[in-house]
Design an enzyme around this catalytic site. Structure first.
Site, PDB file in Angstrom:
ATOM      1  N   THR A 174     -35.931 -55.009 -63.623  1.00 41.30           N
ATOM      2  CA  THR A 174     -34.652 -54.953 -62.942  1.00 41.30           C
ATOM      3  C   THR A 174     -34.776 -55.815 -61.854  1.00 41.30           C
ATOM      4  O   THR A 174     -33.869 -56.648 -61.517  1.00 41.30           O
ATOM      5  CB  THR A 174     -34.078 -53.488 -62.498  1.00 41.30           C
ATOM      6  OG1 THR A 174     -34.392 -52.713 -63.629  1.00 41.30           O
ATOM      7  CG2 THR A 174     -32.940 -53.428 -61.749  1.00 41.30           C
TER       8      THR A 174
ATOM      9  N   ASP B  54     -44.119 -44.169 -62.980  1.00 35.43           N
ATOM     10  CA  ASP B  54     -45.424 -44.496 -63.308  1.00 35.43           C
ATOM     11  C   ASP B  54     -46.023 -44.662 -61.745  1.00 35.43           C
ATOM     12  O   ASP B  54     -47.465 -44.829 -61.750  1.00 35.43           O
ATOM     13  CB  ASP B  54     -45.777 -45.657 -64.277  1.00 35.43           C
ATOM     14  CG  ASP B  54     -45.579 -45.343 -65.676  1.00 35.43           C
ATOM     15  OD1 ASP B  54     -45.199 -43.955 -66.028  1.00 35.43           O
ATOM     16  OD2 ASP B  54     -45.429 -46.197 -66.475  1.00 35.43           O
TER      17      ASP B  54
ATOM     18  N   MET C  48     -47.288 -39.817 -69.233  1.00 36.17           N
ATOM     19  CA  MET C  48     -47.017 -41.200 -69.242  1.00 36.17           C
ATOM     20  C   MET C  48     -47.901 -42.130 -68.398  1.00 36.17           C
ATOM     21  O   MET C  48     -48.716 -41.510 -67.647  1.00 36.17           O
ATOM     22  CB  MET C  48     -45.496 -41.122 -68.681  1.00 36.17           C
ATOM     23  CG  MET C  48     -44.473 -40.914 -69.768  1.00 36.17           C
ATOM     24  SD  MET C  48     -42.968 -41.147 -68.925  1.00 36.17           S
ATOM     25  CE  MET C  48     -41.920 -41.162 -70.752  1.00 36.17           C
TER      26      MET C  48
ATOM     27  N   ARG D  69     -47.750 -46.557 -68.638  1.00 33.94           N
ATOM     28  CA  ARG D  69     -48.091 -47.582 -69.359  1.00 33.94           C
ATOM     29  C   ARG D  69     -49.091 -48.471 -68.992  1.00 33.94           C
ATOM     30  O   ARG D  69     -50.082 -48.899 -69.698  1.00 33.94           O
ATOM     31  CB  ARG D  69     -46.623 -48.249 -69.382  1.00 33.94           C
ATOM     32  CG  ARG D  69     -46.680 -49.654 -69.951  1.00 33.94           C
ATOM     33  CD  ARG D  69     -45.351 -50.301 -70.362  1.00 33.94           C
ATOM     34  NE  ARG D  69     -44.542 -49.525 -71.319  1.00 33.94           N
ATOM     35  CZ  ARG D  69     -44.624 -50.004 -72.745  1.00 33.94           C
ATOM     36  NH1 ARG D  69     -45.472 -50.891 -72.860  1.00 33.94           N
ATOM     37  NH2 ARG D  69     -43.794 -49.426 -73.429  1.00 33.94           N
TER      38      ARG D  69
ATOM     39  N   ARG E 191     -56.883 -29.306 -79.758  1.00 38.14           N
ATOM     40  CA  ARG E 191     -55.297 -29.581 -79.753  1.00 38.14           C
ATOM     41  C   ARG E 191     -54.710 -30.470 -78.787  1.00 38.14           C
ATOM     42  O   ARG E 191     -55.359 -30.786 -77.855  1.00 38.14           O
ATOM     43  CB  ARG E 191     -54.657 -28.217 -79.735  1.00 38.14           C
ATOM     44  CG  ARG E 191     -54.998 -27.207 -80.615  1.00 38.14           C
ATOM     45  CD  ARG E 191     -54.246 -27.193 -81.819  1.00 38.14           C
ATOM     46  NE  ARG E 191     -54.188 -26.003 -82.745  1.00 38.14           N
ATOM     47  CZ  ARG E 191     -55.179 -25.981 -83.660  1.00 38.14           C
ATOM     48  NH1 ARG E 191     -56.241 -26.711 -83.675  1.00 38.14           N
ATOM     49  NH2 ARG E 191     -55.122 -24.723 -84.444  1.00 38.14           N
TER      50      ARG E 191
ATOM     51  N   GLN F 270     -41.446 -35.270 -68.772  1.00 44.46           N
ATOM     52  CA  GLN F 270     -42.015 -35.750 -67.607  1.00 44.46           C
ATOM     53  C   GLN F 270     -40.658 -36.491 -66.618  1.00 44.46           C
ATOM     54  O   GLN F 270     -40.953 -36.598 -65.374  1.00 44.46           O
ATOM     55  CB  GLN F 270     -42.977 -36.756 -67.200  1.00 44.46           C
ATOM     56  CG  GLN F 270     -44.443 -35.960 -68.174  1.00 44.46           C
ATOM     57  CD  GLN F 270     -45.272 -37.141 -68.669  1.00 44.46           C
ATOM     58  OE1 GLN F 270     -46.194 -37.253 -67.811  1.00 44.46           O
ATOM     59  NE2 GLN F 270     -45.223 -37.368 -69.928  1.00 44.46           N
ATOM     60  N   ARG F 271     -39.885 -36.945 -67.419  1.00 45.89           N
ATOM     61  CA  ARG F 271     -38.813 -37.804 -66.855  1.00 45.89           C
ATOM     62  C   ARG F 271     -37.535 -37.171 -66.575  1.00 45.89           C
ATOM     63  O   ARG F 271     -36.677 -37.598 -65.912  1.00 45.89           O
ATOM     64  CB  ARG F 271     -38.622 -39.133 -67.431  1.00 45.89           C
ATOM     65  CG  ARG F 271     -39.229 -40.425 -66.924  1.00 45.89           C
ATOM     66  CD  ARG F 271     -39.189 -41.403 -67.683  1.00 45.89           C
ATOM     67  NE  ARG F 271     -38.042 -41.854 -68.578  1.00 45.89           N
ATOM     68  CZ  ARG F 271     -38.318 -42.940 -69.448  1.00 45.89           C
ATOM     69  NH1 ARG F 271     -39.152 -43.530 -69.677  1.00 45.89           N
ATOM     70  NH2 ARG F 271     -36.830 -43.088 -69.987  1.00 45.89           N
TER      71      ARG F 271
HETATM   72  N1  LIG Z   1     -37.534 -61.953 -66.193  1.00 46.62           N
HETATM   73  C1  LIG Z   1     -36.388 -61.035 -66.284  1.00 46.62           C
HETATM   74  N2  LIG Z   1     -35.088 -61.675 -66.389  1.00 46.62           N
HETATM   75  C2  LIG Z   1     -34.137 -60.893 -66.613  1.00 46.62           C
HETATM   76  N3  LIG Z   1     -34.025 -59.424 -66.905  1.00 46.62           N
HETATM   77  C3  LIG Z   1     -35.395 -58.940 -67.076  1.00 46.62           C
HETATM   78  C4  LIG Z   1     -36.459 -59.623 -66.673  1.00 46.62           C
HETATM   79  N4  LIG Z   1     -37.670 -58.595 -66.981  1.00 46.62           N
HETATM   80  C5  LIG Z   1     -36.951 -57.554 -67.127  1.00 46.62           C
HETATM   81  N5  LIG Z   1     -35.538 -57.679 -67.306  1.00 46.62           N
HETATM   82  C6  LIG Z   1     -34.684 -56.766 -67.406  1.00 46.62           C
HETATM   83  O1  LIG Z   1     -35.125 -55.486 -66.666  1.00 46.62           O
HETATM   84  C7  LIG Z   1     -34.932 -54.191 -67.274  1.00 46.62           C
HETATM   85  C8  LIG Z   1     -36.017 -53.342 -67.668  1.00 46.62           C
HETATM   86  O2  LIG Z   1     -37.003 -53.284 -66.587  1.00 46.62           O
HETATM   87  P1  LIG Z   1     -37.410 -52.374 -65.561  1.00 46.62           P
HETATM   88  O3  LIG Z   1     -36.231 -52.008 -64.637  1.00 46.62           O
HETATM   89  O4  LIG Z   1     -38.769 -52.558 -65.045  1.00 46.62           O
HETATM   90  O5  LIG Z   1     -37.300 -50.631 -66.223  1.00 46.62           O
HETATM   91  P2  LIG Z   1     -38.428 -50.197 -67.061  1.00 46.62           P
HETATM   92  O6  LIG Z   1     -40.022 -50.697 -66.748  1.00 46.62           O
HETATM   93  O7  LIG Z   1     -38.444 -48.797 -66.964  1.00 46.62           O
HETATM   94  O8  LIG Z   1     -38.214 -50.704 -68.414  1.00 46.62           O
HETATM   95  C9  LIG Z   1     -34.094 -54.501 -68.478  1.00 46.62           C
HETATM   96  O9  LIG Z   1     -32.783 -54.651 -68.130  1.00 46.62           O
HETATM   97  C10 LIG Z   1     -34.648 -56.065 -68.873  1.00 46.62           C
HETATM   98  O10 LIG Z   1     -33.877 -56.547 -69.714  1.00 46.62           O
HETATM   99  O1  LIG Z   2     -39.255 -44.136 -73.769  1.00 47.96           O
HETATM  100  P1  LIG Z   2     -38.783 -45.231 -72.869  1.00 47.96           P
HETATM  101  O2  LIG Z   2     -37.324 -44.800 -72.013  1.00 47.96           O
HETATM  102  O3  LIG Z   2     -38.934 -46.509 -73.568  1.00 47.96           O
HETATM  103  O4  LIG Z   2     -39.901 -45.558 -71.729  1.00 47.96           O
HETATM  104  C1  LIG Z   2     -41.140 -45.322 -71.964  1.00 47.96           C
HETATM  105  C2  LIG Z   2     -41.881 -45.672 -70.630  1.00 47.96           C
HETATM  106  O5  LIG Z   2     -41.485 -45.583 -69.476  1.00 47.96           O
HETATM  107  C3  LIG Z   2     -42.414 -45.374 -68.500  1.00 47.96           C
HETATM  108  O6  LIG Z   2     -41.921 -43.911 -68.479  1.00 47.96           O
HETATM  109  C4  LIG Z   2     -42.323 -46.231 -67.455  1.00 47.96           C
HETATM  110  O7  LIG Z   2     -41.034 -45.997 -66.544  1.00 47.96           O
HETATM  111  P2  LIG Z   2     -41.232 -46.480 -65.177  1.00 47.96           P
HETATM  112  O8  LIG Z   2     -40.631 -47.923 -65.523  1.00 47.96           O
HETATM  113  O9  LIG Z   2     -40.133 -45.579 -64.379  1.00 47.96           O
HETATM  114  O10 LIG Z   2     -42.508 -46.640 -64.636  1.00 47.96           O
HETATM  115  C5  LIG Z   2     -43.545 -45.410 -69.229  1.00 47.96           C
HETATM  116  O11 LIG Z   2     -44.715 -44.602 -68.828  1.00 47.96           O
HETATM  117  C6  LIG Z   2     -43.624 -45.604 -70.653  1.00 47.96           C
HETATM  118  O12 LIG Z   2     -44.052 -46.289 -71.391  1.00 47.96           O
END
Ligand SMILES: Nc1ncnc2c1ncn2[C@@H]1O[C@H](COP(=O)(O)OP(=O)(O)O)[C@@H](O)[C@H]1O
Ligand SMILES: O=P(O)(O)OC[C@H]1O[C@](O)(COP(=O)(O)O)[C@@H](O)[C@@H]1O
Ligand SMILES: [Mg+2]
Length: 341
Positions: free
Chosen positions: A105, A127, A169, A171, A265, A273-274
């Site tokens: 974002t 995370d 979670m 990543r 198990r 968690q979210r």
């Molecule tokens: N370099 C970039 N330019 C434009 N949009 C990006 C870029 N990298 C990521 N995004 C956008 O950022 C958002 C997801 O990233 P983020 O906010 O880190 O959330 P998450 O890590 O939970 O997916 C999406 O809207 C994705 O398309």
């Molecule tokens: O199921 P989704 O929405 O794709 O998100 C899963 C991913 O989001 C996360 O919860 C990361 O979220 P954050 O960007 O908030 O750190 C990771 O741990 C997980 O891989």
């Protein structure tokens, strides 16, 4: 003119408290008006807004998720682009944006800021993987949920004399695993930063078994064994094209059982968690972030995100907030590892 707020990327507890903090301070102190963009950058590209008056944010800081909705839309793809965003903002009477999201974002926000759009950022990551802030909201809640779950896994594990594997979670970084694992007294904590061998994992489990205890193994979804090149993924890609992680606990459990002879198990905590109510810590941090973001708008600190340094709110340029992960250091891992086995 009003201030637009959006939440983007994966949701986490505390997003609503940011929105409330921003709207309350903005309306009370600065006499500003707000609108919410629905569904992250999608709402900005589509011009999809909802009202954010004081009555619209009443009582929301204790609600999980985000009243605005979220998405992983890239604002530069499809019909998007800086011109489209600028046109929509002008048409809707929106002068500036508060973008609440993770590094993706903020990467999008930086590109839009470079194109002259007025944006301030609020960091979001359950995370806790952004290095430019000490903590973000959502993490504390996730750790508490994971700890509660592990406390429960331990009573059933103890009763049956089983090894319990809990997948959490994480990543790229293992903060949720490290903190919840330490809190719950886990015997093994496996994180993305530390590749580990099956021999080592089974040796820890065996030593717990030999002491007559039921082992608890905590594994972050992004962990990989020293024999694996990448984290386990079998669920396709997310909207941003990244592999959906999850399932490493289910992989490890039968191997541990076979090697140690201990019935094992696996439980994957996943999105539990979210979800749900944010902790008080997260509500306070999120509220402070929201209020600080409005201060940033009033001071025209475009291209900067609010951040926590110790107990103080500071400001970090988008470019400094991107690209560097907040990983678990070797010393923090070594400290936890004293408790393994
Ligand atoms: N370099 C970039 N330019 C434009 N949009 C990006 C870029 N990298 C990521 N995004 C956008 O950022 C958002 C997801 O990233 P983020 O906010 O880190 O959330 P998450 O890590 O939970 O997916 C999406 O809207 C994705 O398309
Ligand atoms: O199921 P989704 O929405 O794709 O998100 C899963 C991913 O989001 C996360 O919860 C990361 O979220 P954050 O960007 O908030 O750190 C990771 O741990 C997980 O891989
Ligand atoms: Mg992220």
């Amino acid at each position: 003119m009003s201030i637009g707020i959006l939440t983007s990327g994966g949701d986490c507890p505390g997003l609503n408290a940011v929105i409330r903090g921003a709207v309350l301070k903005g309306t009370q102190i600065y006499n500003q008006e707000f609108v919410g963009f629905r569904g992250g950058w999608r709402g900005v590209v589509d011009g999809d807004i909802m009202p954010l008056a004081r009555k619209d944010i009443q009582g929301i800081s204790k609600q999980g998720g985000t009243i605005l909705g979220t998405s992983r839309t890239n604002p530069f793809e499809g019909d998007g682009g800086a011109d489209r965003v600028r046109e929509n903002m002008a048409r809707l009477g929106v002068d500036s944006l508060i973008a609440i999201g993770g590094e993706g974002t903020l990467a999008a926000a930086k590109r839009l800021t470079d194109a002259g759009i007025k944006i301030v950022g609020v960091p979001k990551t359950v995370d806790n993987d952004l290095s430019a802030t000490d903590y973000t909201f959502g993490f504390d809640t996730a750790v508490q949920i994971a700890t509660d779950a592990m406390d429960r896994l331990r009573t059933t594990g103890d009763s049956h004399g089983r090894c319990m594997v809990a997948e959490v979670m994480g990543r790229h970084v293992g903060w949720i695993a490290l903190h919840s694992g330490m809190a719950a007294g886990a015997h093994v904590i496996l994180i993305p930063e530390q590749k580990t061998s099956l021999d080592q994992i089974c040796a820890w489990v065996q030593s717990v078994k030999d002491r007559g205890r039921a082992p608890l193994v905590v594994v972050a979804e992004g962990f990989h064994l020293d024999s694996m090149d990448d984290p386990h993924s079998e669920r396709g890609l997310d909207a941003f094209g990244r592999p959906r992680l999850g399932g490493i606990g289910e992989i490890l459990a039968p191997i541990i059982e076979e090697r140690t002879g201990l019935e094992t198990r696996a439980t994957t905590l996943g999105h539990i968690q979210r979800g749900g109510t944010p902790s008080s810590y997260d509500r306070v941090l999120a509220t402070r972030y929201g209020m600080a973001a409005v201060d940033s708008v009033m001071h025209q600190r475009w291209g900067r995100m609010v951040s926590l340094s110790g107990t103080s709110i500071t400001h970090v340029a988008f470019e400094d907030a991107l690209g560097k992960l907040n990983t678990v250091s070797q010393s923090r891992y070594d400290e936890a590892a004293i408790l393994f086995g």
